[in-house]
Structure formats: C-alpha cells, structure tokens
Design a protein around this motif. Structure first.
Motif, PDB file in Angstrom:
ATOM      1  N   GLY A   1      -5.642   3.842  -0.775  1.00 17.40           N
ATOM      2  CA  GLY A   1      -4.949   4.525  -1.873  1.00 17.40           C
ATOM      3  C   GLY A   1      -5.716   4.409  -3.189  1.00 17.40           C
TER       4      GLY A   1
ATOM      5  N   SER B   1      -7.515   6.662  -4.699  1.00 19.69           N
ATOM      6  CA  SER B   1      -7.880   7.952  -5.303  1.00 19.69           C
ATOM      7  C   SER B   1      -7.237   8.172  -6.664  1.00 19.69           C
ATOM      8  CB  SER B   1      -7.471   9.084  -4.364  1.00 19.69           C
ATOM      9  OG  SER B   1      -6.088   9.000  -4.097  1.00 19.69           O
TER      10      SER B   1
ATOM     11  N   GLY C   1      -4.042   6.446  -9.768  1.00 17.37           N
ATOM     12  CA  GLY C   1      -3.100   5.403 -10.154  1.00 17.37           C
ATOM     13  C   GLY C   1      -3.717   4.007 -10.137  1.00 17.37           C
TER      14      GLY C   1
ATOM     15  N   GLY D   1      -4.663   2.184  -7.632  1.00 21.38           N
ATOM     16  CA  GLY D   1      -5.816   2.052  -6.729  1.00 21.38           C
ATOM     17  C   GLY D   1      -7.113   2.489  -7.394  1.00 21.38           C
TER      18      GLY D   1
ATOM     19  N   HIS E   1      -7.969   7.018   1.679  1.00 21.37           N
ATOM     20  CA  HIS E   1      -6.762   7.635   1.123  1.00 21.37           C
ATOM     21  C   HIS E   1      -6.373   8.844   1.942  1.00 21.37           C
ATOM     22  CE1 HIS E   1      -8.471  11.022  -1.461  1.00 21.37           C
ATOM     23  NE2 HIS E   1      -9.514  10.462  -0.918  1.00 21.37           N
TER      24      HIS E   1
ATOM     25  N   ALA F   1      -7.657   9.304   5.532  1.00 15.35           N
ATOM     26  CA  ALA F   1      -6.910   8.740   6.668  1.00 15.35           C
ATOM     27  C   ALA F   1      -5.530   8.327   6.213  1.00 15.35           C
ATOM     28  CB  ALA F   1      -7.628   7.511   7.219  1.00 15.35           C
ATOM     29  N   ASP F   2      -4.633   8.298   7.177  1.00 16.14           N
ATOM     30  CA  ASP F   2      -3.312   7.716   6.937  1.00 16.14           C
ATOM     31  C   ASP F   2      -3.408   6.248   7.337  1.00 16.14           C
ATOM     32  OD1 ASP F   2      -0.544   6.924   7.395  1.00 16.14           O
ATOM     33  OD2 ASP F   2      -0.102   9.061   7.166  1.00 16.14           O
TER      34      ASP F   2
ATOM     35  N   GLY G   1       0.799   3.129  -1.026  1.00 15.06           N
ATOM     36  CA  GLY G   1       2.237   2.944  -0.840  1.00 15.06           C
ATOM     37  C   GLY G   1       2.992   4.180  -1.289  1.00 15.06           C
ATOM     38  N   ILE G   2       4.219   4.305  -0.790  1.00 16.27           N
ATOM     39  CA  ILE G   2       5.069   5.440  -1.162  1.00 16.27           C
ATOM     40  C   ILE G   2       6.469   4.929  -1.488  1.00 16.27           C
ATOM     41  CG2 ILE G   2       3.830   7.199   0.174  1.00 16.27           C
ATOM     42  CD1 ILE G   2       5.980   6.870   2.383  1.00 16.27           C
TER      43      ILE G   2
ATOM     44  N   SER H   1       5.490  -5.383  -5.006  1.00 14.30           N
ATOM     45  CA  SER H   1       6.207  -4.825  -6.160  1.00 14.30           C
ATOM     46  C   SER H   1       7.262  -5.836  -6.578  1.00 14.30           C
ATOM     47  CB  SER H   1       6.906  -3.521  -5.766  1.00 14.30           C
ATOM     48  OG  SER H   1       7.802  -3.115  -6.786  1.00 14.30           O
TER      49      SER H   1
ATOM     50  N   LYS I   1       8.901  -3.590   0.426  1.00 15.84           N
ATOM     51  CA  LYS I   1       8.055  -4.477  -0.389  1.00 15.84           C
ATOM     52  C   LYS I   1       8.416  -5.947  -0.141  1.00 15.84           C
ATOM     53  CE  LYS I   1       5.416  -1.356  -2.307  1.00 15.84           C
ATOM     54  NZ  LYS I   1       3.962  -1.316  -2.071  1.00 15.84           N
TER      55      LYS I   1
ATOM     56  N   VAL J   1       4.630   0.633 -13.803  1.00 19.98           N
ATOM     57  CA  VAL J   1       3.266   0.945 -14.231  1.00 19.98           C
ATOM     58  C   VAL J   1       3.161   2.465 -14.357  1.00 19.98           C
ATOM     59  CG1 VAL J   1       0.827   0.764 -13.621  1.00 19.98           C
ATOM     60  CG2 VAL J   1       2.403  -1.095 -13.011  1.00 19.98           C
TER      61      VAL J   1
ATOM     62  N   THR K   1       1.957   5.663 -13.649  1.00 20.20           N
ATOM     63  CA  THR K   1       1.155   6.379 -12.634  1.00 20.20           C
ATOM     64  C   THR K   1       1.960   7.606 -12.184  1.00 20.20           C
ATOM     65  OG1 THR K   1       2.161   5.284 -10.733  1.00 20.20           O
ATOM     66  CG2 THR K   1       0.258   4.178 -11.727  1.00 20.20           C
ATOM     67  N   ASP K   2       1.373   8.371 -11.264  1.00 17.36           N
ATOM     68  CA  ASP K   2       2.098   9.523 -10.699  1.00 17.36           C
ATOM     69  C   ASP K   2       3.424   9.080 -10.071  1.00 17.36           C
ATOM     70  OD1 ASP K   2      -0.082  11.012 -11.370  1.00 17.36           O
ATOM     71  OD2 ASP K   2      -0.865  11.200  -9.317  1.00 17.36           O
TER      72      ASP K   2
HETATM   73  P1  NDP Z   1       0.387   6.709  -6.620  1.00 21.98           P
HETATM   74  O1  NDP Z   1       1.490   7.477  -5.988  1.00 21.98           O
HETATM   75  O2  NDP Z   1      -0.114   7.087  -7.963  1.00 21.98           O
HETATM   76  O3  NDP Z   1      -0.879   6.657  -5.605  1.00 21.98           O
HETATM   77  C1  NDP Z   1      -0.651   6.315  -4.282  1.00 21.98           C
HETATM   78  C2  NDP Z   1      -1.984   6.187  -3.571  1.00 21.98           C
HETATM   79  O4  NDP Z   1      -1.706   5.814  -2.202  1.00 21.98           O
HETATM   80  C3  NDP Z   1      -2.770   7.477  -3.505  1.00 21.98           C
HETATM   81  O5  NDP Z   1      -4.144   7.167  -3.528  1.00 21.98           O
HETATM   82  C4  NDP Z   1      -2.383   8.048  -2.142  1.00 21.98           C
HETATM   83  O6  NDP Z   1      -3.411   8.872  -1.595  1.00 21.98           O
HETATM   84  C5  NDP Z   1      -2.295   6.773  -1.319  1.00 21.98           C
HETATM   85  N1  NDP Z   1      -1.457   6.909  -0.131  1.00 21.98           N
HETATM   86  C6  NDP Z   1      -0.109   7.143  -0.082  1.00 21.98           C
HETATM   87  N2  NDP Z   1       0.291   7.187   1.197  1.00 21.98           N
HETATM   88  C7  NDP Z   1      -0.802   6.958   1.963  1.00 21.98           C
HETATM   89  C8  NDP Z   1      -1.034   6.871   3.351  1.00 21.98           C
HETATM   90  N3  NDP Z   1      -0.040   7.044   4.247  1.00 21.98           N
HETATM   91  N4  NDP Z   1      -2.290   6.612   3.787  1.00 21.98           N
HETATM   92  C9  NDP Z   1      -3.307   6.458   2.916  1.00 21.98           C
HETATM   93  N5  NDP Z   1      -3.162   6.535   1.579  1.00 21.98           N
HETATM   94  C10 NDP Z   1      -1.920   6.786   1.118  1.00 21.98           C
HETATM   95  O7  NDP Z   1       0.873   5.187  -6.591  1.00 21.98           O
HETATM   96  P2  NDP Z   1       0.687   3.977  -7.632  1.00 21.98           P
HETATM   97  O8  NDP Z   1      -0.724   3.908  -8.067  1.00 21.98           O
HETATM   98  O9  NDP Z   1       1.771   4.018  -8.622  1.00 21.98           O
HETATM   99  O10 NDP Z   1       1.033   2.761  -6.659  1.00 21.98           O
HETATM  100  C11 NDP Z   1       0.039   2.072  -5.914  1.00 21.98           C
HETATM  101  C12 NDP Z   1       0.717   0.896  -5.219  1.00 21.98           C
HETATM  102  O11 NDP Z   1       1.354   0.076  -6.181  1.00 21.98           O
HETATM  103  C13 NDP Z   1       1.809   1.310  -4.224  1.00 21.98           C
HETATM  104  O12 NDP Z   1       1.799   0.450  -3.111  1.00 21.98           O
HETATM  105  C14 NDP Z   1       3.085   1.104  -5.022  1.00 21.98           C
HETATM  106  O13 NDP Z   1       4.198   0.876  -4.201  1.00 21.98           O
HETATM  107  C15 NDP Z   1       2.719  -0.106  -5.836  1.00 21.98           C
HETATM  108  N6  NDP Z   1       3.512  -0.272  -7.042  1.00 21.98           N
HETATM  109  C16 NDP Z   1       3.524   0.700  -8.017  1.00 21.98           C
HETATM  110  C17 NDP Z   1       4.275   0.525  -9.171  1.00 21.98           C
HETATM  111  C18 NDP Z   1       4.330   1.526 -10.270  1.00 21.98           C
HETATM  112  O14 NDP Z   1       5.146   1.345 -11.200  1.00 21.98           O
HETATM  113  N7  NDP Z   1       3.526   2.577 -10.263  1.00 21.98           N
HETATM  114  C19 NDP Z   1       5.086  -0.702  -9.360  1.00 21.98           C
HETATM  115  C20 NDP Z   1       4.988  -1.649  -8.275  1.00 21.98           C
HETATM  116  C21 NDP Z   1       4.229  -1.431  -7.175  1.00 21.98           C
HETATM  117  P3  NDP Z   1      -3.560  10.448  -1.997  1.00 21.98           P
HETATM  118  O15 NDP Z   1      -4.027  10.494  -3.436  1.00 21.98           O
HETATM  119  O16 NDP Z   1      -4.599  10.915  -1.064  1.00 21.98           O
HETATM  120  O17 NDP Z   1      -2.185  11.040  -1.821  1.00 21.98           O
END
Ligand code: NDP
Length: 242
Positions: A7, A9, A11, A13, A31, A49-50, A80-81, A131, A150, A179, A181-182
């Motif tokens: 992940g 790509s 936020g 990550g 990602h 990849a998933d 994560g989602i 989280s 989580k 945080v 992010t998207d």
């Molecule tokens: P974003 O939704 O901005 O980004 C998610 C990333 O995960 C993207 O790169 C996406 O890839 C990738 N991804 C999602 N599903 C899959 C999958 N099945 N296989 C591979 N890649 C996948 O998320 P954030 O940056 O906000 O969050 C990152 C992590 O931090 C997550 O685990 C989230 O739960 C955790 N978190 C976030 C918080 C927040 O406030 N933002 C707070 C606490 C925890 P692609 O771009 O290709 O879709």
C-alpha cells in the motif's frame, strides 16, 4: 536496508516510501491498482497485487529478491481498508473483505517474508500498520469491522513476535490516530462535520501527517532498537490517553 512496503502508492504508505528513500534504504512497493505515478516519479519499483493473493505475493517476493540480488530485510504491512457501515447493515461479504485485507493479507506477507529469512538464516523485521481503532472504539463513525480487524492485527503482531523471536525476526505495530489521507477524506466527504468532531476528541487538536507516522515506522525498522518486538506504538495526538 531493503524494505518492501504494501500500500505504498499513496497516503501513509507513500510517506513511508519517501522517508525510507531519504534515509538511504532501497524500497519496493506492492499495491492494488496500476496508478503508480507517484512511485514512478520516485523511481521506486511497484508490483500490482492484492495482499490477500498468497501465490502472487510469493512470486513478487522472489522477483524483488532476484532484482536486488539480495532478499529484502524488512516488510511494512501498511495496506488496509475501512468501511463506515453499521454492523446490522453490513453484508458478511464486506466484513470478510475487511478481515482479509487488514489481517489475512498482513499474515500472508509476513509469513512469506519470515519463511525466506528463516531459510536463509537471516534476521528480519516487520512493521504492521494497526490503528488506535484496534485499541479503543473511536466515534462517531460506525466501523466495527475495521476496529475488530485492527485489534486482530495487533494480536497477530504480538503472536508472530513471540513465535519468530528465536529466528531474530522482530514484529511491531504502529497505531495511528486520525491522519490526513484519502481514507479519512472519504469520511469527511460523506459527512463534513465529522472532521471537527475528530479534532475535538483529539487532545492535540489536529490530524497527524503521513510523515509523522513514517518517522515512527522508520524508527521501528532500525536495528538499533533491536530489543523492541511485540510492541504497539500509539501515534494519535493523545486520543487514546484520555
Ligand atoms: P489510503 O486509503 O490512503 O491508502 C491505502 C493503500 O493501501 C493504497 O496504497 C492502496 O493501494 C493499498 N491497498 C488497499 N487495499 C489493498 C489490497 N487489497 N492489496 C494491496 N494494496 C491495497 O490509506 P491510508 O494511507 O490512510 O492508510 C494506510 C494504513 O494506515 C491502513 O492500514 C489504515 O488502516 C491505517 N490507518 C490509517 C489511518 C488514517 O487516519 N488515515 C489511521 C489509522 C490507521 P491502491 O492505491 O493501489 O488502491
């Protein structure tokens, strides 16, 4: 150090990728989609990849090892989602998907990495992106499936840390609060008042930045903190301290 980030790509990550590059690490990203403009601009190799697809993740681990000539030293399970759906309205398929991506995916990636390290007799380190929702129930959104996933990831972190300690594999987790992010923007788009509610409940009265989370991940990866394993580091502006 050679680091694989799932992940990576966008936020949090992407900030981890940028920070790792800035401190001189080599980085590869796994990602979900083909939108990798940010990674191309950084010159970072990315695999589509998933994280729930075990054979594909195993292939990617082998490809990364071949292309670098040496295996990765570290894995950051960041992908994560979430879903803002009250539990009575949630389809079981949606529940299963959140569990698969947030818990089974990190397990799959972790055991592929650990098996390779153990076979090669090398140490390794894993950071899981948990989280604060795995520690407390944050409101007002209804995200039981996410919270449970989580919490599961936190116990997976502790269990793997203990199971693999004898192999010199450290496993830790970061538990961010809100945080920018998207992921959080999607909630705010659906309900503009929610952002103010989050800030009111956060002692520091702001959201965290992806860079602030990346700093902590980088610290956990550092072999100078080699006694740290099975830990969960909260980075939440004081949210869970209340
Ligand atoms: P974003 O939704 O901005 O980004 C998610 C990333 O995960 C993207 O790169 C996406 O890839 C990738 N991804 C999602 N599903 C899959 C999958 N099945 N296989 C591979 N890649 C996948 O998320 P954030 O940056 O906000 O969050 C990152 C992590 O931090 C997550 O685990 C989230 O739960 C955790 N978190 C976030 C918080 C927040 O406030 N933002 C707070 C606490 C925890 P692609 O771009 O290709 O879709």
């Amino acid at each position: 150090m050679r680091v694989v980030v799932t992940g990576g790509s966008r936020g949090i990550g992407l900030a981890i990728v940028e920070h790792c590059l800035a401190v001189g690490h080599r980085v590869a990203v796994i990602h979900r989609t083909v939108d990798r403009a940010a990674l191309r601009a950084l010159g970072v190799p990315a695999w589509e990849a998933d994280v729930t697809d075990e054979p594909r993740i195993a292939d990617i681990w082998r490809n990364v090892t071949e292309s670098w000539g040496e295996p990765p030293d570290a894995l950051v399970n960041n992908a994560g989602i979430t879903a803002d759906v009250p539990i009575l309205a949630m389809e079981l398929a949606a529940w299963d998907r959140i569990w698969a991506v947030n818990v089974t995916g990190p397990l799959i990636c972790a055991r592929i990495a650990a098996a390779a390290w153990i076979d090669a007799g090398r140490p390794g380190t894993i950071v899981n992106m948990a989280s604060m929702s795995g520690l407390i129930v944050n409101r007002p959104q209804a995200q039981t499936a996410y919270n449970v996933s989580k919490a599961g990831l936190i116990m997976l972190t502790k269990s793997l840390a203990v199971e693999w300690a004898e192999h010199r594999i450290r496993v830790n987790a970061v538990a961010p609060g809100y945080v920018a992010t998207d992921m959080t923007q999607t909630f705010v788009d659906q309900n503009p008042a929610i952002g103010e509610d989050w800030l009111r409940r956060t002692p520091i009265h702001r959201m965290g930045t992806p860079q602030e989370i990346a700093m902590v991940v980088s610290w956990l990866l550092d072999e100078n903190v080699g006694f740290l394993t099975g830990s969960v580091v909260s980075v939440d502006g004081g949210y869970t301290a209340i």
